[in-house]
Design an enzyme around this catalytic site. Structure first.
Site, PDB file in Angstrom:
ATOM      1  N   ASN A   9       0.881  -1.173   0.000  1.00 34.09           N
ATOM      2  CA  ASN A   9       0.000   0.000   0.000  1.00 34.09           C
ATOM      3  C   ASN A   9       0.912   1.215   0.000  1.00 34.09           C
ATOM      4  O   ASN A   9       1.540   1.518   1.018  1.00 34.09           O
ATOM      5  CB  ASN A   9      -0.894  -0.041   1.254  1.00 34.09           C
ATOM      6  CG  ASN A   9      -1.673   1.242   1.431  1.00 34.09           C
ATOM      7  OD1 ASN A   9      -1.733   2.090   0.537  1.00 34.09           O
ATOM      8  ND2 ASN A   9      -2.281   1.391   2.614  1.00 34.09           N
ATOM      9  N   LYS A  11       0.179   4.254  -0.147  1.00 35.02           N
ATOM     10  CA  LYS A  11      -0.389   5.444   0.518  1.00 35.02           C
ATOM     11  C   LYS A  11      -0.136   6.688  -0.350  1.00 35.02           C
ATOM     12  O   LYS A  11      -0.269   6.614  -1.564  1.00 35.02           O
ATOM     13  CB  LYS A  11       0.183   5.577   1.937  1.00 35.02           C
ATOM     14  CG  LYS A  11       0.000   4.279   2.737  1.00 35.02           C
ATOM     15  CD  LYS A  11       0.280   4.406   4.201  1.00 35.02           C
ATOM     16  CE  LYS A  11       0.062   3.065   4.889  1.00 35.02           C
ATOM     17  NZ  LYS A  11       0.221   3.106   6.337  1.00 35.02           N
ATOM     18  N   HIS A  94      -9.316   1.220   5.345  1.00 32.81           N
ATOM     19  CA  HIS A  94      -7.980   1.374   5.912  1.00 32.81           C
ATOM     20  C   HIS A  94      -8.042   2.300   7.117  1.00 32.81           C
ATOM     21  O   HIS A  94      -8.837   3.243   7.149  1.00 32.81           O
ATOM     22  CB  HIS A  94      -7.003   1.934   4.867  1.00 32.81           C
ATOM     23  CG  HIS A  94      -5.589   1.870   5.348  1.00 32.81           C
ATOM     24  ND1 HIS A  94      -5.057   2.821   6.194  1.00 32.81           N
ATOM     25  CD2 HIS A  94      -4.621   0.939   5.162  1.00 32.81           C
ATOM     26  CE1 HIS A  94      -3.810   2.476   6.488  1.00 32.81           C
ATOM     27  NE2 HIS A  94      -3.522   1.348   5.872  1.00 32.81           N
ATOM     28  N   GLU A  96      -6.321   4.686   8.090  1.00 34.81           N
ATOM     29  CA  GLU A  96      -6.160   6.128   7.834  1.00 34.81           C
ATOM     30  C   GLU A  96      -7.448   6.715   7.262  1.00 34.81           C
ATOM     31  O   GLU A  96      -7.771   7.877   7.512  1.00 34.81           O
ATOM     32  CB  GLU A  96      -4.951   6.351   6.917  1.00 34.81           C
ATOM     33  CG  GLU A  96      -3.659   6.110   7.687  1.00 34.81           C
ATOM     34  CD  GLU A  96      -2.575   5.376   6.920  1.00 34.81           C
ATOM     35  OE1 GLU A  96      -2.565   5.414   5.679  1.00 34.81           O
ATOM     36  OE2 GLU A  96      -1.729   4.727   7.582  1.00 34.81           O
ATOM     37  N   GLU A 167      -5.054  -4.932  10.621  1.00 37.84           N
ATOM     38  CA  GLU A 167      -3.997  -3.932  10.779  1.00 37.84           C
ATOM     39  C   GLU A 167      -4.202  -3.189  12.097  1.00 37.84           C
ATOM     40  O   GLU A 167      -4.982  -2.218  12.152  1.00 37.84           O
ATOM     41  CB  GLU A 167      -4.036  -2.928   9.621  1.00 37.84           C
ATOM     42  CG  GLU A 167      -3.815  -3.560   8.263  1.00 37.84           C
ATOM     43  CD  GLU A 167      -3.271  -2.559   7.256  1.00 37.84           C
ATOM     44  OE1 GLU A 167      -2.198  -2.830   6.698  1.00 37.84           O
ATOM     45  OE2 GLU A 167      -3.869  -1.496   7.057  1.00 37.84           O
ATOM     46  N   GLY A 173       3.030   2.109  10.729  1.00 41.37           N
ATOM     47  CA  GLY A 173       3.983   3.204  10.554  1.00 41.37           C
ATOM     48  C   GLY A 173       4.716   3.587  11.830  1.00 41.37           C
ATOM     49  O   GLY A 173       5.368   4.625  11.892  1.00 41.37           O
ATOM     50  N   SER A 213       3.854  -2.432  10.130  1.00 42.94           N
ATOM     51  CA  SER A 213       5.307  -2.530  10.247  1.00 42.94           C
ATOM     52  C   SER A 213       5.869  -3.888   9.829  1.00 42.94           C
ATOM     53  O   SER A 213       6.834  -4.382  10.415  1.00 42.94           O
ATOM     54  CB  SER A 213       5.763  -2.153  11.661  1.00 42.94           C
ATOM     55  OG  SER A 213       5.389  -0.813  11.956  1.00 42.94           O
TER      56      SER A 213
HETATM   57  P1  13P Z   1       3.374   0.152   7.613  1.00 44.91           P
HETATM   58  O1  13P Z   1       3.840  -1.128   6.987  1.00 44.91           O
HETATM   59  O2  13P Z   1       4.110   1.360   7.154  1.00 44.91           O
HETATM   60  O3  13P Z   1       3.267   0.042   9.104  1.00 44.91           O
HETATM   61  O4  13P Z   1       1.859   0.379   7.078  1.00 44.91           O
HETATM   62  C1  13P Z   1       0.950  -0.654   7.174  1.00 44.91           C
HETATM   63  C2  13P Z   1      -0.271  -0.271   6.440  1.00 44.91           C
HETATM   64  O5  13P Z   1      -0.992   0.631   6.830  1.00 44.91           O
HETATM   65  C3  13P Z   1      -0.575  -0.995   5.197  1.00 44.91           C
HETATM   66  O6  13P Z   1      -1.858  -0.707   4.732  1.00 44.91           O
END
Ligand code: 13P
Length: 251
Positions: A9, A11, A94, A96, A167, A173, A213
């Protein structure tokens, strides 16, 4: 046998040059036939990535979609438009989108339904915040999001077209990863809920990715958990070198 699904992803990262060179590397990559590999680029690069990866078995998806077919939704992109440019998948729910853009379970379900209706496969993301975990509300939150996303779907469609991504928000992150035990516990909870809501057979067919992560150093331990069937990767999917180590990983 569930086929592992490892997806990046991106982002709101990368630029045109980085996207091009990533796609060139991906085209030349030799991941195992037994693994589904996917990327979820920002909207502006979506059609381009679809074209750049045409003829490969790499799936390309959008990071969200709007359920309405068209209309006055400035800045939004409809599920049918995602489908129209040749993408095969879309992420919905997601963290976010839930926590930064304020999407509710009801809105997320509308996106999921619209995506399935127009022929897109879906990755439904679920996960608890740190506060919710510390209050021992992980099961309630995750299963609530799951129920809202899948109740009433056709079981066959769930297996063939919907992936669940667990997640934990606190692991996204942050460099903090759920331990394999923590991931397995929630994945097993999700599978057991699907068994109750659908059937054992259906629950055993659904792919459940872990995200938060994931990196080359921890992918093997996470993927060795019986109910972890793949990974949804943010940061470690941005550089081809680290993503390659994740997709070349053989379960
Ligand atoms: P990270 O791997 O940067 O923690 O992000 C995970 C994520 O949100 C994938 O959709």
């Amino acid at each position: 046998m569930r086929r592992p699904f490892i997806a990046g992803n991106w982002k709101m990262h990368l630029d045109k040059q980085a996207v091009n060179s990533f796609c060139d590397s991906l085209r030349a990559s030799s991941h195992s036939d037994g693994v589904t590999v996917g990327v979820f680029p920002p909207f502006v690069y979506l059609a381009h990535v679809v074209e750049a990866l045409a003829g490969t078995d790499i799936v390309v998806g959008a990071q969200t979609c709007r359920p309405e077919e068209h209309g006055a939704f400035t800045g939004e992109v409809a599920a049918v438009q995602v489908k129209d440019v040749g993408a095969s998948h879309v992420l919905v729910g997601h963290s976010e989108r839930r926590h930064v853009m304020g999407e509710t379970d009801v809105e997320i379900r509308a996106r999921l339904d619209a995506a399935l209706a127009c022929g897109l496969d879906v990755v439904l993301c679920v996960g608890e915040t740190l506060e919710e975990r510390e209050a021992e509300r992980t099961g309630e939150v995750v299963l609530g999001q799951l129920d809202s996303g899948v109740t009433g779907l056709d079981g066959g469609e769930l297996v063939s077209r919907v992936t669940i991504a667990y997640e934990p928000v606190w692991a996204i992150g942050t460099g903090l990863t759920a331990t394999p035990e923590q991931a397995q516990e929630v994945h097993a909870m999700i599978r057991s809920r699907l068994a109750t809501a659908f059937s054992d057979e259906i629950s055993q067919g659904v792919i459940i990715q872990y995200g938060g992560s994931v990196k080359p150093a921890n992918v093997e331990a996470l993927m060795s958990c019986p109910d972890v069937d793949g990974a949804l990767v943010g940061g470690a999917s941005l550089a081809y070198e680290s993503f390659a180590q994740l997709i070349e990983f053989n379960t």
